[in-house]
Design a protein around this motif. Structure first.
Motif, PDB file in Angstrom:
ATOM      1  N   CYS A  23     -43.149 -23.466  57.162  1.00 26.35           N
ATOM      2  CA  CYS A  23     -44.282 -24.894  57.329  1.00 26.35           C
ATOM      3  C   CYS A  23     -45.308 -24.363  56.545  1.00 26.35           C
ATOM      4  O   CYS A  23     -46.170 -25.125  55.567  1.00 26.35           O
ATOM      5  N   ARG A  24     -45.245 -22.986  57.377  1.00 32.51           N
ATOM      6  CA  ARG A  24     -46.980 -22.484  56.159  1.00 32.51           C
ATOM      7  C   ARG A  24     -46.598 -22.345  54.691  1.00 32.51           C
ATOM      8  O   ARG A  24     -47.667 -22.349  53.720  1.00 32.51           O
ATOM      9  N   LEU A  25     -45.849 -21.755  54.498  1.00 33.64           N
ATOM     10  CA  LEU A  25     -45.042 -21.262  52.691  1.00 33.64           C
ATOM     11  C   LEU A  25     -44.465 -21.896  52.277  1.00 33.64           C
ATOM     12  O   LEU A  25     -44.065 -21.551  51.099  1.00 33.64           O
ATOM     13  N   GLY A  26     -44.691 -23.246  52.682  1.00 36.78           N
ATOM     14  CA  GLY A  26     -43.017 -23.562  51.889  1.00 36.78           C
ATOM     15  C   GLY A  26     -43.548 -24.414  50.849  1.00 36.78           C
ATOM     16  O   GLY A  26     -42.703 -24.607  50.019  1.00 36.78           O
ATOM     17  N   GLU A  27     -44.897 -24.320  50.373  1.00 37.00           N
ATOM     18  CA  GLU A  27     -44.398 -24.517  48.736  1.00 37.00           C
ATOM     19  C   GLU A  27     -45.259 -23.013  47.939  1.00 37.00           C
ATOM     20  O   GLU A  27     -45.347 -23.656  46.501  1.00 37.00           O
ATOM     21  N   ARG A  28     -45.394 -21.783  48.846  1.00 35.56           N
ATOM     22  CA  ARG A  28     -45.097 -20.914  47.480  1.00 35.56           C
ATOM     23  C   ARG A  28     -44.112 -19.917  48.398  1.00 35.56           C
ATOM     24  O   ARG A  28     -43.713 -19.065  48.710  1.00 35.56           O
ATOM     25  N   PRO A  29     -42.880 -20.046  46.843  1.00 35.00           N
ATOM     26  CA  PRO A  29     -41.741 -19.489  47.112  1.00 35.00           C
ATOM     27  C   PRO A  29     -41.636 -18.874  47.246  1.00 35.00           C
ATOM     28  O   PRO A  29     -41.111 -17.449  48.331  1.00 35.00           O
ATOM     29  N   LEU A  30     -42.681 -17.223  46.377  1.00 34.98           N
ATOM     30  CA  LEU A  30     -42.394 -16.308  46.462  1.00 34.98           C
ATOM     31  C   LEU A  30     -42.591 -15.507  47.855  1.00 34.98           C
ATOM     32  O   LEU A  30     -42.058 -14.953  48.685  1.00 34.98           O
ATOM     33  N   LEU A  31     -44.008 -15.854  48.489  1.00 26.36           N
ATOM     34  CA  LEU A  31     -44.436 -15.079  49.413  1.00 26.36           C
ATOM     35  C   LEU A  31     -43.368 -16.165  50.351  1.00 26.36           C
ATOM     36  O   LEU A  31     -43.315 -15.667  51.761  1.00 26.36           O
ATOM     37  N   ARG A  32     -42.913 -17.336  50.358  1.00 21.42           N
ATOM     38  CA  ARG A  32     -42.222 -18.617  51.456  1.00 21.42           C
ATOM     39  C   ARG A  32     -40.811 -16.545  52.120  1.00 21.42           C
ATOM     40  O   ARG A  32     -40.386 -16.371  53.513  1.00 21.42           O
ATOM     41  N   ARG A  33     -40.290 -16.255  50.675  1.00 24.62           N
ATOM     42  CA  ARG A  33     -38.883 -15.446  50.561  1.00 24.62           C
ATOM     43  C   ARG A  33     -39.628 -13.623  51.660  1.00 24.62           C
ATOM     44  O   ARG A  33     -39.247 -13.047  52.076  1.00 24.62           O
ATOM     45  N   ILE A  34     -40.611 -13.513  51.012  1.00 22.89           N
ATOM     46  CA  ILE A  34     -41.169 -11.907  51.237  1.00 22.89           C
ATOM     47  C   ILE A  34     -41.450 -11.842  53.053  1.00 22.89           C
ATOM     48  O   ILE A  34     -41.387 -11.209  53.837  1.00 22.89           O
ATOM     49  N   GLY A  35     -41.898 -13.666  53.867  1.00 17.46           N
ATOM     50  CA  GLY A  35     -42.860 -13.498  54.712  1.00 17.46           C
ATOM     51  C   GLY A  35     -41.423 -13.699  55.741  1.00 17.46           C
ATOM     52  O   GLY A  35     -41.144 -13.121  56.419  1.00 17.46           O
ATOM     53  N   LEU A  36     -40.147 -14.603  55.396  1.00 18.31           N
ATOM     54  CA  LEU A  36     -38.792 -14.426  56.157  1.00 18.31           C
ATOM     55  C   LEU A  36     -38.579 -13.143  56.296  1.00 18.31           C
ATOM     56  O   LEU A  36     -37.993 -12.788  56.915  1.00 18.31           O
ATOM     57  N   GLY A  37     -38.729 -11.769  54.711  1.00 26.68           N
ATOM     58  CA  GLY A  37     -37.646 -10.987  55.109  1.00 26.68           C
ATOM     59  C   GLY A  37     -38.211 -10.100  55.536  1.00 26.68           C
ATOM     60  O   GLY A  37     -37.856  -9.551  56.389  1.00 26.68           O
ATOM     61  N   LEU A  38     -40.040 -10.224  55.762  1.00 21.13           N
ATOM     62  CA  LEU A  38     -40.326  -9.343  56.699  1.00 21.13           C
ATOM     63  C   LEU A  38     -40.146  -9.930  58.114  1.00 21.13           C
ATOM     64  O   LEU A  38     -40.289  -8.845  59.245  1.00 21.13           O
ATOM     65  N   MET A  39     -40.513 -11.037  58.221  1.00 21.58           N
ATOM     66  CA  MET A  39     -39.630 -11.443  60.045  1.00 21.58           C
ATOM     67  C   MET A  39     -38.602 -11.522  60.327  1.00 21.58           C
ATOM     68  O   MET A  39     -38.240 -10.417  61.421  1.00 21.58           O
ATOM     69  N   PHE A  40     -37.258 -11.401  59.206  1.00 20.73           N
ATOM     70  CA  PHE A  40     -36.029 -10.494  59.649  1.00 20.73           C
ATOM     71  C   PHE A  40     -35.866  -9.066  59.589  1.00 20.73           C
ATOM     72  O   PHE A  40     -35.294  -9.017  61.083  1.00 20.73           O
ATOM     73  N   GLY A  41     -36.297  -8.309  58.725  1.00 18.16           N
ATOM     74  CA  GLY A  41     -36.641  -7.143  59.342  1.00 18.16           C
ATOM     75  C   GLY A  41     -37.585  -6.781  60.339  1.00 18.16           C
ATOM     76  O   GLY A  41     -37.029  -5.849  61.134  1.00 18.16           O
ATOM     77  N   ALA A  42     -38.117  -7.082  60.570  1.00 22.38           N
ATOM     78  CA  ALA A  42     -38.954  -7.229  62.277  1.00 22.38           C
ATOM     79  C   ALA A  42     -37.939  -7.065  63.438  1.00 22.38           C
ATOM     80  O   ALA A  42     -38.335  -6.829  64.209  1.00 22.38           O
ATOM     81  N   GLY A  43     -37.157  -8.371  63.228  1.00 18.04           N
ATOM     82  CA  GLY A  43     -36.590  -8.670  64.175  1.00 18.04           C
ATOM     83  C   GLY A  43     -35.449  -7.931  64.571  1.00 18.04           C
ATOM     84  O   GLY A  43     -35.177  -7.697  65.717  1.00 18.04           O
ATOM     85  N   GLY A  44     -34.683  -7.247  63.385  1.00 18.64           N
ATOM     86  CA  GLY A  44     -33.761  -5.844  63.500  1.00 18.64           C
ATOM     87  C   GLY A  44     -34.025  -5.156  64.104  1.00 18.64           C
ATOM     88  O   GLY A  44     -33.678  -4.662  64.870  1.00 18.64           O
ATOM     89  N   VAL A  45     -35.479  -4.765  63.805  1.00 14.15           N
ATOM     90  CA  VAL A  45     -36.357  -3.684  64.246  1.00 14.15           C
ATOM     91  C   VAL A  45     -36.325  -3.572  65.773  1.00 14.15           C
ATOM     92  O   VAL A  45     -36.599  -2.404  66.587  1.00 14.15           O
ATOM     93  N   ALA A  46     -37.393  -4.857  66.465  1.00 19.59           N
ATOM     94  CA  ALA A  46     -37.346  -4.539  67.566  1.00 19.59           C
ATOM     95  C   ALA A  46     -35.762  -4.626  67.914  1.00 19.59           C
ATOM     96  O   ALA A  46     -35.779  -4.628  69.668  1.00 19.59           O
TER      97      ALA A  46
END
Length: 368
Positions: A23-46
Motif C-alpha cells: 500500500c505504502r510503496l505501490g507507486e515506487r517499484p524499486l523501494l517496494r522490492r527493497i522493502g519486501l526483501g527486507l521484510m522477508f529477510g527479517a521474517g526468516g531471521v525471526a
C-alpha cells in the motif's frame, strides 16, 4: 505449543507487513522490492530465533519459508535480499549446522526464483502454484548433506522429514495469506483508481484534480517554486455532438486526452475538468513556460484528425493560462484566473491561448 503459536503469530505479522509495504510503496517499484526483501529477510531471521531442536544439531524452524516466497511475492531483488539477510543471520549464529543451514537457505531461494520464472505473476494470486513450490522448497533439507556423510545421514533420518513437512505447511499457510492480502490490496487500488479517474478518457477526474492542486500549491509555496495551470475547452464541441452524435463526441474526447497526455511531462497532471473542459497542472513551471506548452498543445490538437464512421473530424481548443502569484496564491484563485483567461480566449475568436491578465499584458495568439 509455544513455538507453534509463535510461528503462527510470525506468519500473521509478515502478512500485515506485506500489505503495508504494497500500500505504502505501490507507486515506487524499486523501494517496494527493497522493502519486501527486507521484510522477508527479517521474517526468516525471526523464524530462526523460534527454532525447536528435533535431533542433535537439527532444529525445526520456518526460515526457508519467507526465503522461498520472496521471489513470487516480491520479485527477484527481494529474493536476493531475503536470502542474503537470512544466510547472514545463520552464519552469525554459527555452530556445526551453519553450512547445511546456509545451503538450505540458498536452495529455498533458488526454488522460489525458479517457480517465479515458470509461473506468471497473476497466478500467484491463487493457491495453486503454492502446491508446486511447497514440495520443491522442502528440498532445502538436502542441505544437511553438506555435512560429512556419517553425520548427515543420521541427522537427515531423524530430523529431515519433520523439517520438510514444517516447510511445506509454512509455505502453504503463509503463501495463502500473502495471496489473499495481494488480492485485497489490488482490489482497493482498482476501486481507488476508479474513484479518481474519468472512465472515458482514463485521465484524472475533477475530484483527483482538486486533491492534487491543493497539494501542489502548498508544496510550491513552501519551496518558493513556480507552478502554472492550463484550462482547455474544446471549441464548438456541442456542434460535434449534434451533427455526429455522442459517439463521435466521445471519440474526440479520447483523442484529445491522448494528445494532451503525450504532450506533457510525467510530473504534470492532466485531468478532465468537466464535459469538454480539461485542466493541466504544471509543477515547477513559470507562466512563460506554461504559455509555450499551451501553444504546442493548441497546435497539436489543431493538427489532430479523429476518424469516426469513415469521416475525419478535427477540433480546436481555447486555452487559459495562470500561474502562482501574490494575487493567485490559492488553488481557487489560480483556477479562477485560468478560467478568466480561457473566457477571453474564447471571446477573442477561439483556437488561441490567453494568459492571466493580472500577471502580464493580455495576449492572444491569432489563428494562422
Amino acid at each position: 505449543m509455544t513455538a507453534l503459536a509463535g510461528g503462527v503469530g510470525l506468519l500473521a505479522l509478515m502478512t500485515l507487513a506485506y500489505g503495508t509495504v504494497l500500500c505504502r510503496l505501490g507507486e515506487r517499484p524499486l523501494l517496494r522490492r527493497i522493502g519486501l526483501g527486507l521484510m522477508f529477510g527479517a521474517g526468516g531471521v525471526a523464524a530462526m530465533l523460534q527454532s525447536v531442536p528435533v535431533a542433535p544439531g537439527v532444529y525445526l524452524d520456518v526460515k526457508a519459508v519467507p526465503v522461498a516466497l520472496a521471489a513470487p511475492f516480491g520479485g527477484t531483488l527481494a529474493a536476493f535480499l531475503a536470502a542474503g539477510i537470512v544466510a547472514t543471520g545463520r552464519i552469525a549464529v554459527g555452530g556445526a549446522g551453519m553450512l547445511p543451514g546456509v545451503t538450505g537457505i540458498l536452495l529455498s531461494g533458488a526454488a522460489g526464483l525458479l517457480m517465479a520464472r515458470l509461473v506468471p505473476s497473476v497466478e500467484w494470486r491463487g493457491a495453486r502454484p503454492l502446491f508446486l513450490l511447497a514440495p520443491l522448497s522442502a528440498l532445502n533439507t538436502l542441505g544437511i548433506f553438506a555435512l560429512p556423510w556419517g553425520e548427515a545421514l543420521p541427522a537427515f533420518t531423524h530430523g529431515g522429514l519433520p523439517v520438510a513437512l514444517f516447510t511445506v505447511a509454512g509455505i502453504l499457510m503463509l503463501g495463502t495469506m500473502l495471496a489473499r492480502e495481494r488480492r485485497r490490496v489490488d482490489t482497493e487500488r482498482v476501486l481507488r483508481d476508479a474513484a479518481l479517474s474519468d472512465p472515458l478518457t482514463g485521465l484524472a477526474n475533477r475530484r483527483a484534480f482538486f486533491g492534487a492542486i491543493d497539494r501542489e500549491v502548498a508544496g510550491a509555496l513552501r519551496r518558493d517554486a513556480p507552478m502554472s495551470l492550463l484550462l482547455l475547452d474544446i471549441d464548438h464541441f456541442k456542434e460535434v455532438n449534434d451533427a455526429r452524435g455522442h459517439d463521435a463526441g466521445d471519440a474526440v474526447l479520447v483523442a484529445l486526452s491522448r494528445v494532451l497526455r503525450h504532450g506533457v511531462r510525467q510530473s504534470d497532471l492532466v485531468a478532465r475538468f468537466g464535459g469538454e473542459e480539461f485542466a493541466i497542472l504544471l509543477p515547477c513551471t513559470s507562466l512563460e513556460g506554461a504559455f509555450l506548452l499551451a501553444e504546442r498543445l493548441r497546435c497539436a490538437v489543431r493538427e489532430c484528425r479523429v476518424e469516426h464512421d469513415g469521416a475525419l473530424l478535427h477540433v480546436t481548443v481555447s486555452i487559459g493560462v495562470s500561474a502562482l502569484s501574490a494575487d493567485a496564491g490559492r488553488p481557487d484563485t489560480l483556477i479562477k484566473a485560468a478560467d478568466m483567461a480561457l473566457y477571453r480566449a474564447k471571446s477573442h475568436g477561439r483556437d488561441r491561448v490567453c494568459r492571466d491578465r493580472a500577471l502580464c499584458q493580455p495576449e492572444a495568439v491569432p489563428v494562422t
